[in-house]
Design an enzyme around this catalytic site. Structure first.
Site, PDB file in Angstrom:
ATOM      1  N   ALA A 111      -2.623  15.570  38.602  1.00 23.53           N
ATOM      2  CA  ALA A 111      -2.639  15.076  39.993  1.00 23.53           C
ATOM      3  C   ALA A 111      -2.724  16.242  40.986  1.00 23.53           C
ATOM      4  O   ALA A 111      -2.162  17.303  40.713  1.00 23.53           O
ATOM      5  CB  ALA A 111      -1.370  14.269  40.273  1.00 23.53           C
ATOM      6  N   PRO A 112      -3.430  16.072  42.100  1.00 24.80           N
ATOM      7  CA  PRO A 112      -4.091  14.851  42.569  1.00 24.80           C
ATOM      8  C   PRO A 112      -5.458  14.563  41.947  1.00 24.80           C
ATOM      9  O   PRO A 112      -6.016  13.496  42.190  1.00 24.80           O
ATOM     10  CB  PRO A 112      -4.233  15.100  44.073  1.00 24.80           C
ATOM     11  CG  PRO A 112      -4.302  16.591  44.211  1.00 24.80           C
ATOM     12  CD  PRO A 112      -3.430  17.139  43.129  1.00 24.80           C
ATOM     13  N   GLY A 113      -6.020  15.498  41.170  1.00 29.20           N
ATOM     14  CA  GLY A 113      -7.227  15.140  40.435  1.00 29.20           C
ATOM     15  C   GLY A 113      -8.437  16.029  40.683  1.00 29.20           C
ATOM     16  O   GLY A 113      -9.534  15.724  40.225  1.00 29.20           O
ATOM     17  N   GLY A 114      -8.234  17.156  41.373  1.00 31.73           N
ATOM     18  CA  GLY A 114      -9.361  18.062  41.648  1.00 31.73           C
ATOM     19  C   GLY A 114     -10.057  18.490  40.364  1.00 31.73           C
ATOM     20  O   GLY A 114     -11.273  18.359  40.220  1.00 31.73           O
ATOM     21  N   LYS A 115      -9.251  18.975  39.399  1.00 29.87           N
ATOM     22  CA  LYS A 115      -9.877  19.497  38.185  1.00 29.87           C
ATOM     23  C   LYS A 115     -10.289  18.353  37.265  1.00 29.87           C
ATOM     24  O   LYS A 115     -11.244  18.471  36.508  1.00 29.87           O
ATOM     25  CB  LYS A 115      -8.956  20.507  37.508  1.00 29.87           C
ATOM     26  CG  LYS A 115      -8.726  21.682  38.453  1.00 29.87           C
ATOM     27  CD  LYS A 115      -7.885  22.775  37.954  1.00 29.87           C
ATOM     28  CE  LYS A 115      -7.572  23.757  39.061  1.00 29.87           C
ATOM     29  NZ  LYS A 115      -6.699  23.229  40.148  1.00 29.87           N
ATOM     30  N   ARG A 207       9.349  26.546  32.326  1.00 31.03           N
ATOM     31  CA  ARG A 207       8.725  25.211  32.263  1.00 31.03           C
ATOM     32  C   ARG A 207       7.301  25.313  31.707  1.00 31.03           C
ATOM     33  O   ARG A 207       6.870  24.507  30.895  1.00 31.03           O
ATOM     34  CB  ARG A 207       8.713  24.592  33.664  1.00 31.03           C
ATOM     35  CG  ARG A 207       8.087  23.215  33.706  1.00 31.03           C
ATOM     36  CD  ARG A 207       8.363  22.504  35.004  1.00 31.03           C
ATOM     37  NE  ARG A 207       7.952  23.314  36.139  1.00 31.03           N
ATOM     38  CZ  ARG A 207       8.296  23.085  37.395  1.00 31.03           C
ATOM     39  NH1 ARG A 207       9.083  22.083  37.697  1.00 31.03           N
ATOM     40  NH2 ARG A 207       7.875  23.869  38.374  1.00 31.03           N
ATOM     41  N   CYS A 230      -1.827  28.893  40.369  1.00 33.21           N
ATOM     42  CA  CYS A 230      -2.223  29.422  41.674  1.00 33.21           C
ATOM     43  C   CYS A 230      -1.164  30.431  42.100  1.00 33.21           C
ATOM     44  O   CYS A 230      -0.645  30.374  43.208  1.00 33.21           O
ATOM     45  CB  CYS A 230      -2.424  28.299  42.688  1.00 33.21           C
ATOM     46  SG  CYS A 230      -0.969  27.311  42.962  1.00 33.21           S
TER      47      CYS A 230
HETATM   48  N1  SAM Z   1      -4.719  19.941  38.371  1.00 38.08           N
HETATM   49  C1  SAM Z   1      -4.376  19.399  39.679  1.00 38.08           C
HETATM   50  C2  SAM Z   1      -5.610  19.396  40.556  1.00 38.08           C
HETATM   51  O1  SAM Z   1      -6.504  20.231  40.340  1.00 38.08           O
HETATM   52  O2  SAM Z   1      -5.709  18.557  41.443  1.00 38.08           O
HETATM   53  C3  SAM Z   1      -3.219  20.142  40.285  1.00 38.08           C
HETATM   54  C4  SAM Z   1      -2.031  20.212  39.365  1.00 38.08           C
HETATM   55  S1  SAM Z   1      -0.592  20.930  40.055  1.00 38.08           S
HETATM   56  C5  SAM Z   1      -0.955  22.614  40.089  1.00 38.08           C
HETATM   57  C6  SAM Z   1       0.550  20.799  38.740  1.00 38.08           C
HETATM   58  C7  SAM Z   1       0.951  19.390  38.370  1.00 38.08           C
HETATM   59  O3  SAM Z   1       1.902  19.454  37.301  1.00 38.08           O
HETATM   60  C8  SAM Z   1       1.611  18.601  39.482  1.00 38.08           C
HETATM   61  O4  SAM Z   1       0.917  17.409  39.707  1.00 38.08           O
HETATM   62  C9  SAM Z   1       3.021  18.316  38.954  1.00 38.08           C
HETATM   63  O5  SAM Z   1       3.495  17.048  39.317  1.00 38.08           O
HETATM   64  C10 SAM Z   1       2.836  18.416  37.455  1.00 38.08           C
HETATM   65  N2  SAM Z   1       4.090  18.747  36.733  1.00 38.08           N
HETATM   66  C11 SAM Z   1       5.291  19.060  37.230  1.00 38.08           C
HETATM   67  N3  SAM Z   1       6.183  19.266  36.235  1.00 38.08           N
HETATM   68  C12 SAM Z   1       5.525  19.064  35.085  1.00 38.08           C
HETATM   69  C13 SAM Z   1       5.904  19.112  33.722  1.00 38.08           C
HETATM   70  N4  SAM Z   1       7.131  19.429  33.352  1.00 38.08           N
HETATM   71  N5  SAM Z   1       4.957  18.839  32.805  1.00 38.08           N
HETATM   72  C14 SAM Z   1       3.695  18.541  33.168  1.00 38.08           C
HETATM   73  N6  SAM Z   1       3.281  18.497  34.439  1.00 38.08           N
HETATM   74  C15 SAM Z   1       4.181  18.747  35.391  1.00 38.08           C
END
Ligand code: SAM
Length: 458
Positions: A111-115, A207, A230
């Protein structure tokens, strides 16, 4: 707005990473405004009317000279493009330049889904993507963006990485765009500076290791694992390369670069081999801070091919069998490459080629959405779903009606719109020939079927 000061510990860390002269350039760069960029949906017929410059490492990404009001552009609601930060669009170059084989892909933190929309575009009708998000409200946003993108090759799930344990060796590619300390967002989101601390870096790193410990096992032999953040610190970036190579058997992969892009390649020696990471610094590239690395799983690793389930049973999903399937294809004017399922009496279509994979996924994961939801059938008539309107699938013999920009905005606000001489029944609403949704003309009134939770409130 004046930028808040950088945290002291962050300054020391960057000084060590960059040296004094480059650190000064870096500080200057993150106090300058960032450039807005978008990625076009090549499966929807649309061309940009704003002044733009191509993003050097992408065929579909463009910098816009000004930031328009995206909410008031009907084309974004039709999934014609996605607003995406330029550095992260580098994944398009990674996939194309390495000619990564298509197949079944997983975006584990989506989320939000860019990649995910980028991976979905790359796969087209030659693959299936599982776009997963652990946080429920964020999974809902992901679902909306996947529906707007509209390619029908994606399954949206809402699971913790641990829930994927039965899917070891299942995926041709796994992407972990990890939750991170967000140092690369200090320019775009000054609040990120206040939230940063060394403790948080530690927390994020722990994490990320937990996530990668699961993710590393999900890739099949000769498949690819991609990790991105990032952020700039080594703990969350190069150290992950060391961690992964201690846990699993992976080979290094080098991404071809054009020197003019100014992307920094870093080397990590581990397990007797040299691995590569790619760093995007805002004083060197036009984009936000970003790190990415890719590995190829060893040929000796396990491959899990899903087996035919003789009698597929699922608590909610029902499989549609051959005879009814052929009738649906004929009625809908589809080409016979689809497999249908029903959920709460609504019909969904996925690609036939991925039926077994989908069945396996559906038995282990919490499905939020999959393929294209077409709608319900009442005798021979269809009650079409919004998801079908936004998809690239043909829209049967429904008449279409083109709206002007101001009318389209009224439609997206879910207001009543007056259209003279409209045929009776369901009508597909379009803007610049891009489907936006449905209306139904009952004769004495016209109902607007734009989903209420999606309507624009500006
Ligand atoms: N890939 C997304 C994009 O390009 O739109 C952005 C992803 S963002 C950097 C990281 C995501 O990891 C967030 O949506 C967050 O909710 C999720 N996240 C948080 N804790 C997590 C966990 N323990 N395991 C997996 N995903 C997690």
């Amino acid at each position: 707005m004046p930028a808040t000061k950088l945290p002291k510990d962050f300054e020391s860390q960057m000084l060590e990473l960059l040296g004094k002269a480059e650190f000064e350039q870096f500080k200057q760069a993150i106090n300058n405004p960032s450039r807005t960029s978008i990625r076009l949906n090549s499966d929807k017929d649309f061309s940009l009317s704003w002044a733009n410059t191509p993003i050097p490492w992408s065929k579909t990404g463009f910098f816009l000279e000004e930031r328009p009001s995206f909410t008031l552009d009907p084309a974004i609601h039709a999934g014609a493009y996605y607003v995406q930060e330029a550095s992260s669009i580098f994944i398009e170059h990674l996939l194309n330049s390495l000619a990564i084989p298509k197949g079944i892909y997983l975006d584990l933190a989506a989320a939000p889904g860019g990649k995910s929309t980028l991976l979905s575009a790359y796969l087209g009708n030659e693959g299936m993507l599982v776009a997963n998000e652990v946080i429920q409200p964020r999974a809902q946003i992901l679902k909306e963006n996947i529906i707007k993108w509209g390619l029908g090759n994606t399954v949206v799930t809402n699971n913790d990485p641990d829930h994927f344990a039965p899917l070891q060796g299942f995926f041709d590619l796994v992407l972990v765009d990890a939750p991170c300390s967000g140092e690369g967002m200090f320019r775009k989101d000054p609040q990120a500076r206040d939230e940063w601390s060394l403790d948080n870096v530690q927390l994020c790193s722990a994490r990320q290791k937990r996530i990668m410990d699961q993710a590393g096992a999900l890739v099949k032999a000769d498949g690819y694992l991609v990790y991105s953040t990032c952020t700039f610190n080594e703990q969350e970036n190069e150290n992950m390369i060391r961690f992964l190579t201690e846990e699993f058997s992976y080979e290094p992969v080098r991404i071809p670069l054009d020197a003019s892009w100014n992307i920094k390649e870093t080397e990590v020696d581990a397990d007797g081999k040299t691995f590569y990471g790619y760093r995007f610094f805002p004083h060197l590239v036009e984009g936000e801070g970003f790190f990415i690395t890719v590995w190829k799983r060893s040929s000796e690793a396990y491959i899990q091919e899903p087996k035919r389930v003789k009698d597929f049973k699922h608590p909610f999903l029902k499989e549609v069998f051959n005879r009814e399937s052929s009738i649906l294809d004929e009625e809908l004017g589809f080409d016979g490459t689809g497999k249908y399922f029903t959920l709460n009496d609504s019909y969904f279509r996925i690609s036939k080629d991925w039926t077994l994979h989908f069945q396996k996924l559906s038995l282990h994961l919490s499905l939020k959405y999959f393929g294209v939801e077409l709608g319900k059938k009442q005798k021979k008539d269809w009650i079409p779903n919004h998801e079908w309107a936004l998809s690239t699938l043909p829209k049967k013999d429904f008449p279409a009606h083109e709206l002007s920009e101001s009318e389209a905005i009224e439609f997206l606000r879910k207001n009543d719109i007056e259209i003279p001489d409209l045929p009776i029944g369901w009508v597909l609403i379009t803007y610049k020939e891009l489907p936006l949704g449905w209306i139904k003309n009952l004769g004495n009134r016209v109902n607007n079927y734009y989903p209420k939770e999606w309507r624009i409130r500006m």
